[in-house]
Design a protein around this motif. Structure first.
Motif, PDB file in Angstrom:
ATOM      1  N   ASN A 150      28.567  29.897  -8.837  1.00  0.00           N
ATOM      2  CA  ASN A 150      28.522  30.825  -7.521  1.00  0.00           C
ATOM      3  C   ASN A 150      28.784  32.396  -8.248  1.00  0.00           C
ATOM      4  N   ASP A 152      30.772  35.273  -6.068  1.00  0.00           N
ATOM      5  CA  ASP A 152      31.604  35.661  -4.716  1.00  0.00           C
ATOM      6  C   ASP A 152      31.876  37.197  -4.827  1.00  0.00           C
ATOM      7  N   GLU A 172      21.957  24.765  -8.426  1.00  0.00           N
ATOM      8  CA  GLU A 172      22.123  25.292  -6.907  1.00  0.00           C
ATOM      9  C   GLU A 172      23.334  26.286  -6.793  1.00  0.00           C
ATOM     10  N   THR A 173      23.072  27.410  -7.186  1.00  0.00           N
ATOM     11  CA  THR A 173      24.087  28.625  -7.175  1.00  0.00           C
ATOM     12  C   THR A 173      23.774  29.298  -5.855  1.00  0.00           C
ATOM     13  N   THR A 174      24.909  29.928  -5.532  1.00  0.00           N
ATOM     14  CA  THR A 174      24.854  30.948  -4.471  1.00  0.00           C
ATOM     15  C   THR A 174      25.429  32.322  -5.033  1.00  0.00           C
ATOM     16  N   GLU A 176      27.324  35.433  -2.831  1.00  0.00           N
ATOM     17  CA  GLU A 176      27.907  35.632  -1.341  1.00  0.00           C
ATOM     18  C   GLU A 176      28.286  36.981  -1.687  1.00  0.00           C
ATOM     19  N   PRO A 194      18.819  32.619  -7.351  1.00  0.00           N
ATOM     20  CA  PRO A 194      19.837  31.634  -6.970  1.00  0.00           C
ATOM     21  C   PRO A 194      19.273  30.634  -5.654  1.00  0.00           C
ATOM     22  N   THR A 196      20.677  30.147  -2.874  1.00  0.00           N
ATOM     23  CA  THR A 196      21.364  30.851  -1.824  1.00  0.00           C
ATOM     24  C   THR A 196      21.494  32.214  -2.040  1.00  0.00           C
ATOM     25  N   ASP A 198      23.725  35.113   0.335  1.00  0.00           N
ATOM     26  CA  ASP A 198      24.335  35.372   1.583  1.00  0.00           C
ATOM     27  C   ASP A 198      24.428  36.780   1.890  1.00  0.00           C
ATOM     28  N   PRO A 215      15.494  34.090  -3.066  1.00  0.00           N
ATOM     29  CA  PRO A 215      16.067  32.544  -3.021  1.00  0.00           C
ATOM     30  C   PRO A 215      15.303  31.907  -2.069  1.00  0.00           C
ATOM     31  N   HIS A 217      16.992  30.254   0.319  1.00  0.00           N
ATOM     32  CA  HIS A 217      17.880  30.457   1.566  1.00  0.00           C
ATOM     33  C   HIS A 217      18.494  31.817   1.471  1.00  0.00           C
TER      34      HIS A 217
END
Length: 394
Positions: A150, A152, A172-174, A176, A194, A196, A198, A215, A217
């Motif tokens: 991820n 951040d 499954e990376t995010t 943020e 990625p 997700t 955010d 992505p 999401h």
């Protein structure tokens, strides 16, 4: 140079570790530079750190931090741990390999962070962690950079561009960017996006993206922006909004306002119509039924031309039916029967054309007259309700 290096609290003009080989003991960093103060550059080009990683907690680097082609690994903690690091210049790490993630919590960087053609493997699921960081120029992860954890950047401030171009995200990376302030976001030509993204409550001047890099999401609640590149028709941009997990009206209203600013009023209406359709899915069943009627008849007030089509269809159907089976006169001396005018008199309750009072439907046409009147009242009510909502809300 081999073994470990402890420069805790040291001061120097420049520190050069080019082509150095460092290794840390169990639980200890290979290079400990907490509180290190350098007037100019830290040069770690072609540095190899085999175990232990680098720790620069609270360090100050007056010039540039060079990590080109460095290979830094840690099995017990962050590979690069530099919370509250202060760099007067930039962090330049072309070809960097990190096994254990990069921690730049609340770091301050006077120029850019460039992690191009790099490989970032995570520590505790994070490949790059920099919440609250402040970067005066750009943060770049591009040119075939591979990210296996991820990212951040929550509440960070990046005055230039956060660029993810030709970047590959593994598994499954995010990413943020919650409450993050960006000059620009470039999210395009990703080999694998990625899972997700955010962007909730983020503030971004301009977003450049592509549909094949979105992505699965995307959190967009309370996101604000001034420009989207390229300018897509609303029908192509709507899937971007619909990748959120829950419905919120603000992203739709923000996008509609953007289209209005461009003078694309039809695109703005398309977005607001989609907002109503998404909203009705969360309503109780009776409210959803009424919503379907509003949508079909006038598109919640954003497609008023549909009402005219429905009106013409109802009038034509009723006129044909009453031409085939004319009603009987209500009085001996009345006007001649006009099927179209009689149909209009039945369907439009605000009109009194004299035909409805002068003739009485017979047999099965009585049901047609009743249904025509009901349809007219229903059509009129939905038009008034939808237009009232449109006038009182954006």
């Amino acid at each position: 140079m081999t073994g470990g290096l402890n420069l805790w609290g040291a001061q120097a003009f420049t520190l050069e570790l080019t082509q150095a080989r460092l290794s840390g003991k169990e639980g200890r960093p290979a290079f400990r530079g907490d509180g290190l103060h350098l007037v100019q550059d830290l040069l770690c080009t072609d540095l190899l750190v085999d175990g232990g990683g680098i720790r620069l907690f609270g360090a100050t680097i007056g010039g540039q931090c060079w990590l080109a082609r460095a290979d830094i690994r840690s099995t017990t903690g962050w590979a690069v741990s530099a919370p509250t690091l202060n760099v007067g210049g930039g962090i330049y790490a072309d070809g960097l390999t990190v096994e254990g993630g990069v921690n730049l919590f609340a770091a301050v960087v006077g120029e850019s962070i460039e992690l191009t053609a790099s490989t970032l493997l995570p520590y505790h699921q994070y490949a790059l962690r920099a919440p609250g960081a402040r970067v005066e120029a750009n943060v770049t992860l591009d040119n075939a950079t591979r990210v296996a954890g991820n990212i951040d950047l929550t509440r960070a401030e990046i005055k230039g561009t956060f660029s993810l171009i030709e970047t590959t995200f593994v598994e499954e990376t995010t990413v943020e960017l919650h409450h993050t302030a960006l000059g620009a976001l470039h999210l395009e030509s990703l080999t694998a996006p990625p899972a997700t993204l955010d962007l909730s409550a983020a503030s971004i001047v301009a977003i450049t993206d592509a549909a094949d890099s979105w992505p699965a999401h995307i959190a967009l609640t309370a996101l604000t922006y001034q420009a989207l590149h390229p300018v897509m028709p609303a029908a192509h941009r709507l899937p971007w909004l619909q990748r959120g997990t829950d419905y919120h009206p603000q992203p739709y209203e923000q996008l509609a306002a953007y289209y209005r600013q461009l003078g694309h009023d039809d695109d703005a209406r398309t977005v607001l119509l989609a907002r109503h359709r998404q909203q009705q899915r969360s309503l109780p069943r009776p409210a959803r039924l009424w919503g379907y009627i509003e949508d079909a008849t006038v598109g919640y007030g954003y497609r008023p031309g549909r009402a005219l089509i429905w009106l013409l269809a109802l009038v034509a159907t009723a006129a044909i039916a009453f031409s085939a089976a004319p009603p009987r006169p209500a009085q001996s001396h009345g006007p001649s029967f006009q099927p179209v005018v009689f149909a209009l008199d039945l369907i439009l309750p605000v009109l009194d054309l004299g035909q409805e009072k002068a003739f009485i439907p017979v047999d099965s046409t009585a049901w047609i007259a009743w249904l025509s009147s009901l349809s007219g009242w229903l059509l009129g009510t939905t038009v008034i309700t939808s237009l009232t909502r449109r006038l009182t809300r954006p």
